[in-house]
Design a protein around this motif. Structure first.
Motif, short mmCIF file in Angstrom:
data_model
loop_
_atom_site.label_atom_id
_atom_site.label_comp_id
_atom_site.label_asym_id
_atom_site.label_seq_id
_atom_site.Cartn_x
_atom_site.Cartn_y
_atom_site.Cartn_z
N THR A 94 50.06 31.45 40.79
CA THR A 94 49.68 32.83 41.03
C THR A 94 48.25 33.16 40.62
OG1 THR A 94 50.45 33.58 38.85
CG2 THR A 94 52.07 33.53 40.64
N LYS A 95 47.60 32.23 39.91
CA LYS A 95 46.26 32.52 39.38
C LYS A 95 45.26 32.90 40.49
CE LYS A 95 45.26 32.24 35.65
NZ LYS A 95 45.24 33.28 34.60
N PRO A 96 45.22 32.20 41.64
CA PRO A 96 44.27 32.62 42.68
C PRO A 96 44.48 34.07 43.11
CG PRO A 96 45.13 30.43 43.18
CD PRO A 96 45.93 30.95 42.03
N THR A 97 45.72 34.50 43.21
CA THR A 97 46.00 35.89 43.57
C THR A 97 45.56 36.84 42.47
OG1 THR A 97 47.85 35.28 45.01
CG2 THR A 97 47.85 37.52 44.12
N GLN A 98 45.83 36.47 41.22
CA GLN A 98 45.40 37.30 40.10
C GLN A 98 43.88 37.50 40.13
OE1 GLN A 98 46.92 36.01 36.23
NE2 GLN A 98 48.62 34.98 37.25
N VAL A 99 43.15 36.42 40.38
CA VAL A 99 41.69 36.48 40.36
C VAL A 99 41.17 37.35 41.50
CG1 VAL A 99 39.58 35.12 40.63
CG2 VAL A 99 41.43 34.28 39.18
N SER A 100 41.74 37.18 42.71
CA SER A 100 41.26 37.95 43.86
C SER A 100 41.57 39.43 43.68
CB SER A 100 41.84 37.43 45.17
OG SER A 100 43.22 37.67 45.25
N VAL A 101 42.72 39.76 43.10
CA VAL A 101 43.06 41.16 42.86
C VAL A 101 42.15 41.74 41.77
CG1 VAL A 101 44.84 42.72 41.97
CG2 VAL A 101 45.45 40.96 43.64
N LYS A 102 41.86 40.94 40.75
CA LYS A 102 40.93 41.38 39.70
C LYS A 102 39.56 41.68 40.28
CE LYS A 102 38.91 39.87 35.28
NZ LYS A 102 38.83 38.77 34.29
N GLU A 103 39.11 40.83 41.19
CA GLU A 103 37.81 41.03 41.85
C GLU A 103 37.83 42.32 42.67
OE1 GLU A 103 33.85 40.00 43.10
OE2 GLU A 103 35.13 39.10 41.56
N LEU A 104 38.92 42.53 43.39
CA LEU A 104 39.06 43.73 44.21
C LEU A 104 39.03 45.00 43.35
CD1 LEU A 104 39.61 44.80 47.12
CD2 LEU A 104 42.04 44.67 46.58
N ARG A 105 39.76 44.96 42.23
CA ARG A 105 39.81 46.12 41.34
C ARG A 105 38.45 46.37 40.68
NH1 ARG A 105 44.87 47.89 39.80
NH2 ARG A 105 44.14 48.43 37.72
#
Length: 598
Positions: A199-210
């Motif tokens: 799930t880390k890639p998704t966590q990172v992309s969502v963090k970037e979006l936020r």
């Protein structure tokens, strides 16, 4: 007006276009008027000069817009017709701003990314979202759309997309949270070394979006296999959304399953809550979504196969012929056959390849000989032309069903000139501008200036001048049709009498009578060429007539179908009509023998 922004994370090409189309399909099934916008952050003005290997096919709209192939997905899924302004590029935005600056619209102020570029993006979206769309290809413009799906190309964090992300940060505040929904599509990989979903890639992309000011309302997790509750909870916890807002979209048996999977996981219910939509949520038991479900089931339960050889120039990348492939699939579904496409590079059929790469040469000819039908699609340039002509000669002599589109049609004309009329030096101006015996000539209005915007492109009228033939019947015996074009070259009208004396009948012409639009060969089960691109208007429930004819002929069903005895497309409740004539709904239980005739 409600807006749904679809963004992507981790990598591109994970299905944002299909997700966007599927969201629109579900909302349309609920009775809402839906439109769509695709944003491409590249600096090109449009997609007209892209190599197919660079960005896939160039999709053509009715108004002549040459746009990203995702707009083809929107049109096919939603059964609407869009406009060139529904495709936004960085180049278009910057050109608009620079033109305004030159006119003095900014009163001498310094022109900057914020606010001028971002304001232009927001204004463009607000303007285009209100443009009524042509529903069902009927030619009737409906009311103003109620929901706009916006797909942002690329991935979050790309430098090219930063102005668009900032624009939508402001846009979300401007329209209000009850009118704006951000859907983030992200990859959840499963490395073979660990055997567990990461799930880390998704966590990172969502963090970037936020971090850029946008918070996802929905996270759609793309994965090879279904995500379990534990992984879903983890994404919910780390990405600051409820579990119900994490949707798993694992690989499906077909793209027709995607809207059904999203609906099953509560996407419609969420949109109703998010947008505070009025009325109780209707679920029509036998509406549009029901037809879609029957289509998906039909796709998954086909046993018999049919093989079509596609001889082209860009066969290493399927997206180069995306609309052609979709059109073949629509027609294969209509005759209840599982489609197998043999991709053959035109150069591999040429004698030069026989000497240099004999295995490729013999494998290609073997694939061609084993196919039930042949299609030669459009393209540009001279590479592979001789191989295409050899393949067409094989189809003509062996009575194999053949469809030539644009360049493929022109190659069929060249083949007949060389091998039937004994004009061995017959050529096209595209391959040899100085040819003394040019059968395919450059259009008179084409000037030798920039390549961009110099083609005959968009919706044009074709009149049937010879009636009663196969292609005329497939189009429902109408007097005229409207299809989309994209070409610079055409059949030399001075050659028409000779070609017709050899059995090549030009049954469809343009309004001047000078342009040969549709060709049909006598004494052949199905040998058809069209100057236009019928694949652009094919729909899953309404296959393109020329493609449908090819598949019918390849399955030895064309004669029966034209006689009105076919019962190949019973799909309950399907809307099965000609691509270019008025729609006729076929109620449940009725025969759909006239799939492309109504």
């Amino acid at each position: 007006m409600k807006y749904i922004l679809v963004t992507g994370g981790v990598i591109s090409g994970i299905g944002k276009g299909v997700v966007s189309s599927s969201c629109g399909t579900l909302l349309k099934s609920m009775g809402f008027r839906v439109t769509a916008i695709k944003i491409d952050p590249y600096i090109n003005i449009d997609a007209s000069l892209f190599s197919p290997y660079e960005h896939g096919e160039v999709f053509v709209l009715d108004d002549g817009g040459e746009v990203d192939l995702d707009l083809g997905n929107y049109e096919r899924f939603l059964d609407i017709k869009l406009h060139r302004d529904n495709n936004i590029t960085t180049g278009k935005i910057y050109r608009q701003v620079i033109e305004r600056e030159r006119r003095g619209d900014y009163l001498g102020k310094t022109v900057q990314i914020i606010p001028h570029i971002t304001n232009e993006i927001m204004d463009w979206v607000l303007r285009v979202a209100k443009i009524p769309v042509d529903e069902h290809g009927s030619g009737k413009i409906g009311d103003e759309p109620e929901i706009c799906i916006i797909e942002l190309g690329g991935t979050i964090g790309d430098i090219e997309g930063m102005p668009f992300v900032e624009a939508f940060r402001q846009f979300a505040r401007k329209v209000g949270p009850e009118n704006f929904c951000c859907v983030h599509v992200s990859l959840v990989p499963k490395p073979k070394a660990t055997g567990e979903l990461k799930t880390k890639p998704t966590q990172v992309s969502v963090k970037e979006l936020r971090a850029l000011g946008l918070s996802p309302d929905l996270i759609i997790c793309r994965s090879e296999e279904a995500i379990n509750a534990e992984v879903r909870e983890k994404i919910s916890n780390y990405c600051h959304v409820e579990c119900e807002q994490v949707i798993c979209l694992s690989d499906q048996s077909s793209i027709y399953r995607v809207p059904l999977e999203l609906e099953k996981q509560g996407l419609i219910k969420y949109f109703y809550q998010k947008f505070q939509l009025p009325n109780a949520m209707p679920i029509p038991p036998r509406g549009f979504l029901y037809k879609w479900k029957k289509l998906a089931e039909r796709h998954d339960n086909m046993n018999k196969t049919i093989t079509i050889a596609l001889v082209g120039k860009y066969t290493r990348l399927e997206d180069s012929y995306a609309s052609v492939i979709k059109s073949l699939q629509h027609s294969a579904l209509a005759i209840n056959r599982k489609l197998i496409i043999s991709y053959i590079e035109g150069t591999n059929l040429e004698e030069a390849t026989k000497e240099s790469q004999p295995k490729q040469y013999y494998d290609s000819w073997k694939a061609l000989c084993e196919a039930n039908g042949l299609i030669v699609p459009g393209g540009f340039g001279d590479r592979g032309i001789e191989g295409k002509i050899l393949a067409i000669k094989h189809a003509r002599e062996k009575k194999i069903p053949f469809l030539g589109v644009c360049l493929g049609y022109q190659c069929a004309v060249l083949e007949l000139c060389r091998n039937v009329l004994n004009m061995r030096d017959a050529e096209s101006h595209e391959q040899n501008k100085d040819s003394p015996n040019a059968v395919i000539i450059e259009m008179p209005e084409h000037t030798n200036c920039d390549l961009g915007g110099t083609m005959r492109v968009g919706r044009r009228e074709t009149i049937f001048v010879i009636k009663g033939g196969i292609i005329h019947k497939l189009y429902g015996n109408v007097d005229r049709i409207y299809e989309r074009h994209r070409h610079r070259y055409e059949v030399n009208p001075e050659m028409v009498p000779k070609l017709e004396s050899a059995g090549m009948m030009f049954v469809g012409r343009d309004t001047t009578g000078e342009r040969m639009e549709i060709m049909e060969l006598k004494d052949h089960p199905y040998f058809v060429g069209v100057q236009f691109h019928p694949e652009y208007t094919s729909r899953p429930l309404k296959p393109s007539p020329p493609y449908y004819g090819l598949l019918l002929a390849a399955a030895n069903k064309l004669t029966t179908y034209l006689a009105g005895k076919s019962n190949d497309f019973p799909g309950e409740g399907s809307t099965t009509t000609s691509t270019n004539t008025s729609d006729t709904d076929v109620s449940e239980g009725e025969s759909t023998d006239n799939c492309c005739k109504s």
